[in-house]
Motif scaffolding. Structure first.
Motif, PDB file in Angstrom:
ATOM      1  N   ALA A 208      11.821   0.705  -0.831  1.00  0.00           N
ATOM      2  CA  ALA A 208      11.605   1.970  -0.918  1.00  0.00           C
ATOM      3  C   ALA A 208      10.546   2.318  -2.182  1.00  0.00           C
ATOM      4  O   ALA A 208       9.691   3.142  -2.183  1.00  0.00           O
ATOM      5  CB  ALA A 208      13.004   2.528  -1.292  1.00  0.00           C
ATOM      6  N   GLY A 209      10.638   1.384  -3.028  1.00  0.00           N
ATOM      7  CA  GLY A 209       9.791   1.523  -4.422  1.00  0.00           C
ATOM      8  C   GLY A 209       8.431   1.082  -3.839  1.00  0.00           C
ATOM      9  O   GLY A 209       7.449   1.576  -4.325  1.00  0.00           O
ATOM     10  N   ALA A 210       8.222   0.080  -2.852  1.00  0.00           N
ATOM     11  CA  ALA A 210       6.782  -0.444  -2.479  1.00  0.00           C
ATOM     12  C   ALA A 210       6.216   0.794  -1.774  1.00  0.00           C
ATOM     13  O   ALA A 210       4.967   1.021  -1.726  1.00  0.00           O
ATOM     14  CB  ALA A 210       7.045  -1.792  -1.634  1.00  0.00           C
ATOM     15  N   GLY A 211       7.263   1.292  -0.939  1.00  0.00           N
ATOM     16  CA  GLY A 211       6.632   2.403  -0.013  1.00  0.00           C
ATOM     17  C   GLY A 211       6.017   3.596  -0.867  1.00  0.00           C
ATOM     18  O   GLY A 211       4.891   4.203  -0.565  1.00  0.00           O
ATOM     19  N   VAL A 212       6.840   3.971  -2.184  1.00  0.00           N
ATOM     20  CA  VAL A 212       6.596   5.052  -2.841  1.00  0.00           C
ATOM     21  C   VAL A 212       5.109   4.785  -3.437  1.00  0.00           C
ATOM     22  O   VAL A 212       4.215   5.616  -3.547  1.00  0.00           O
ATOM     23  CB  VAL A 212       7.709   5.349  -3.852  1.00  0.00           C
ATOM     24  CG1 VAL A 212       7.110   6.243  -4.985  1.00  0.00           C
ATOM     25  CG2 VAL A 212       8.905   5.860  -3.094  1.00  0.00           C
ATOM     26  N   TYR A 213       5.187   3.528  -4.007  1.00  0.00           N
ATOM     27  CA  TYR A 213       3.793   3.131  -4.669  1.00  0.00           C
ATOM     28  C   TYR A 213       2.705   3.152  -3.619  1.00  0.00           C
ATOM     29  O   TYR A 213       1.760   3.711  -4.075  1.00  0.00           O
ATOM     30  CB  TYR A 213       4.169   1.664  -5.340  1.00  0.00           C
ATOM     31  CG  TYR A 213       2.772   1.223  -6.017  1.00  0.00           C
ATOM     32  CD1 TYR A 213       2.449   1.435  -7.126  1.00  0.00           C
ATOM     33  CD2 TYR A 213       1.904   0.081  -5.208  1.00  0.00           C
ATOM     34  CE1 TYR A 213       1.359   1.132  -7.782  1.00  0.00           C
ATOM     35  CE2 TYR A 213       0.910  -0.357  -5.883  1.00  0.00           C
ATOM     36  CZ  TYR A 213       0.459   0.004  -7.117  1.00  0.00           C
ATOM     37  OH  TYR A 213      -0.666  -0.319  -7.519  1.00  0.00           O
ATOM     38  N   VAL A 214       2.989   2.490  -2.648  1.00  0.00           N
ATOM     39  CA  VAL A 214       1.609   2.571  -1.595  1.00  0.00           C
ATOM     40  C   VAL A 214       1.230   3.908  -1.033  1.00  0.00           C
ATOM     41  O   VAL A 214       0.060   4.267  -1.020  1.00  0.00           O
ATOM     42  CB  VAL A 214       2.014   1.473  -0.309  1.00  0.00           C
ATOM     43  CG1 VAL A 214       0.952   1.925   0.806  1.00  0.00           C
ATOM     44  CG2 VAL A 214       2.125   0.284  -0.846  1.00  0.00           C
TER      45      VAL A 214
ATOM     46  N   HIS B 226       1.640   6.727  -2.738  1.00  0.00           N
ATOM     47  CA  HIS B 226       0.852   7.357  -4.195  1.00  0.00           C
ATOM     48  C   HIS B 226      -0.551   6.883  -4.284  1.00  0.00           C
ATOM     49  O   HIS B 226      -1.365   7.745  -4.248  1.00  0.00           O
ATOM     50  CB  HIS B 226       1.947   7.080  -5.302  1.00  0.00           C
ATOM     51  CG  HIS B 226       1.180   7.540  -6.523  1.00  0.00           C
ATOM     52  ND1 HIS B 226       0.955   8.873  -6.936  1.00  0.00           N
ATOM     53  CD2 HIS B 226       0.308   6.695  -7.685  1.00  0.00           C
ATOM     54  CE1 HIS B 226       0.433   9.004  -7.991  1.00  0.00           C
ATOM     55  NE2 HIS B 226       0.049   7.694  -8.410  1.00  0.00           N
ATOM     56  N   ARG B 227      -0.708   5.497  -3.815  1.00  0.00           N
ATOM     57  CA  ARG B 227      -2.127   4.877  -4.013  1.00  0.00           C
ATOM     58  C   ARG B 227      -2.992   5.492  -2.830  1.00  0.00           C
ATOM     59  O   ARG B 227      -4.022   6.123  -3.031  1.00  0.00           O
ATOM     60  CB  ARG B 227      -1.948   3.325  -4.051  1.00  0.00           C
ATOM     61  CG  ARG B 227      -1.497   2.821  -5.135  1.00  0.00           C
ATOM     62  CD  ARG B 227      -2.031   2.900  -6.384  1.00  0.00           C
ATOM     63  NE  ARG B 227      -3.359   2.069  -6.390  1.00  0.00           N
ATOM     64  CZ  ARG B 227      -4.307   1.995  -7.341  1.00  0.00           C
ATOM     65  NH1 ARG B 227      -3.731   2.677  -8.553  1.00  0.00           N
ATOM     66  NH2 ARG B 227      -5.236   1.391  -7.173  1.00  0.00           N
TER      67      ARG B 227
ATOM     68  N   ARG C 209      -3.789   9.212  -3.662  1.00  0.00           N
ATOM     69  CA  ARG C 209      -4.761   9.134  -4.621  1.00  0.00           C
ATOM     70  C   ARG C 209      -6.432   9.106  -4.050  1.00  0.00           C
ATOM     71  O   ARG C 209      -7.379   9.631  -4.221  1.00  0.00           O
ATOM     72  CB  ARG C 209      -4.491   8.163  -5.740  1.00  0.00           C
ATOM     73  CG  ARG C 209      -3.666   8.875  -6.597  1.00  0.00           C
ATOM     74  CD  ARG C 209      -3.433   8.015  -7.950  1.00  0.00           C
ATOM     75  NE  ARG C 209      -4.420   7.511  -8.509  1.00  0.00           N
ATOM     76  CZ  ARG C 209      -4.425   6.346  -9.343  1.00  0.00           C
ATOM     77  NH1 ARG C 209      -3.169   6.273  -9.910  1.00  0.00           N
ATOM     78  NH2 ARG C 209      -5.447   5.826  -9.967  1.00  0.00           N
ATOM     79  N   ARG C 210      -6.152   7.947  -3.177  1.00  0.00           N
ATOM     80  CA  ARG C 210      -7.710   7.711  -2.616  1.00  0.00           C
ATOM     81  C   ARG C 210      -8.055   8.730  -1.651  1.00  0.00           C
ATOM     82  O   ARG C 210      -9.210   8.996  -1.605  1.00  0.00           O
ATOM     83  CB  ARG C 210      -7.364   6.252  -1.765  1.00  0.00           C
ATOM     84  CG  ARG C 210      -7.329   4.932  -2.634  1.00  0.00           C
ATOM     85  CD  ARG C 210      -8.333   4.082  -2.151  1.00  0.00           C
ATOM     86  NE  ARG C 210      -8.408   2.958  -3.191  1.00  0.00           N
ATOM     87  CZ  ARG C 210      -8.628   1.639  -2.864  1.00  0.00           C
ATOM     88  NH1 ARG C 210      -8.592   1.213  -1.843  1.00  0.00           N
ATOM     89  NH2 ARG C 210      -8.745   0.918  -3.821  1.00  0.00           N
ATOM     90  N   VAL C 211      -7.215   9.095  -0.863  1.00  0.00           N
ATOM     91  CA  VAL C 211      -7.613  10.132   0.249  1.00  0.00           C
ATOM     92  C   VAL C 211      -8.174  11.400  -0.640  1.00  0.00           C
ATOM     93  O   VAL C 211      -9.142  12.163  -0.109  1.00  0.00           O
ATOM     94  CB  VAL C 211      -6.520  10.597   1.153  1.00  0.00           C
ATOM     95  CG1 VAL C 211      -6.552  12.020   1.797  1.00  0.00           C
ATOM     96  CG2 VAL C 211      -6.231   9.435   2.126  1.00  0.00           C
TER      97      VAL C 211
END
Length: 111
Positions: A11-17, A19-20, A23-25
Motif C-alpha cells: 500500500a505504501g509503495a502504491g501510494v508513493y508510485v 503520487h510520483r 506529479r509527472r502527469v
C-alpha cells in the motif's frame, strides 16, 4: 503478522508510485498547456533575437575589416594620378596596385 507487513509495504509503495505519476502527469500537462507552450515560445524567441543581434554585430565588424583590407589593396583612399603629365608625350603614369597573392601560370607547352 507477515501478511499485514507485506500489505502495508504494498500500500505504501502504491501510494508513493501514484503520487510520483500524478506529479509527472501534472508537470506534462502544464508544459503542454496553452500557457506553457506560449511561455516556452516567448523564451525561445527572446533567445533567438539575442543570437540574431550578436550575429548581425559580428557581420558588421567583419564587413568593416574586409572593406579596410580591400581599400588597402586597391588604394582607394588616395587621389588617382593625373591622366596627362605636362610636357610629356604619351599616357600618364600608371598606377600599380599591390596584390596580396601572386598568380603563376603553368606553361605546359614550354612557351
Amino acid at each position: 503478522m507477515r501478511r499485514l507487513f507485506w500489505v502495508s509495504v504494498g500500500a505504501g509503495a502504491g501510494v508513493y508510485v501514484s503520487h510520483r505519476v500524478k506529479r509527472r502527469v501534472e508537470r506534462f500537462a502544464r508544459a503542454w498547456s496553452p500557457e506553457g507552450v506560449a511561455a516556452r515560445a516567448v523564451s525561445t524567441g527572446q533567445g533567438a533575437g539575442e543570437r540574431l543581434r550578436h550575429f548581425a554585430s559580428d557581420v558588421r565588424t567583419e564587413m568593416r575589416a574586409r572593406e579596410e583590407e580591400l581599400r588597402e589593396a586597391v588604394r582607394m583612399d588616395q587621389a588617382p594620378p593625373d591622366a596627362e603629365v605636362p610636357g610629356h608625350r604619351g599616357p600618364g603614369p600608371r598606377r600599380v596596385l599591390k596584390a596580396r597573392y601572386t598568380i603563376i601560370e603553368n606553361d605546359k607547352d614550354g612557351h
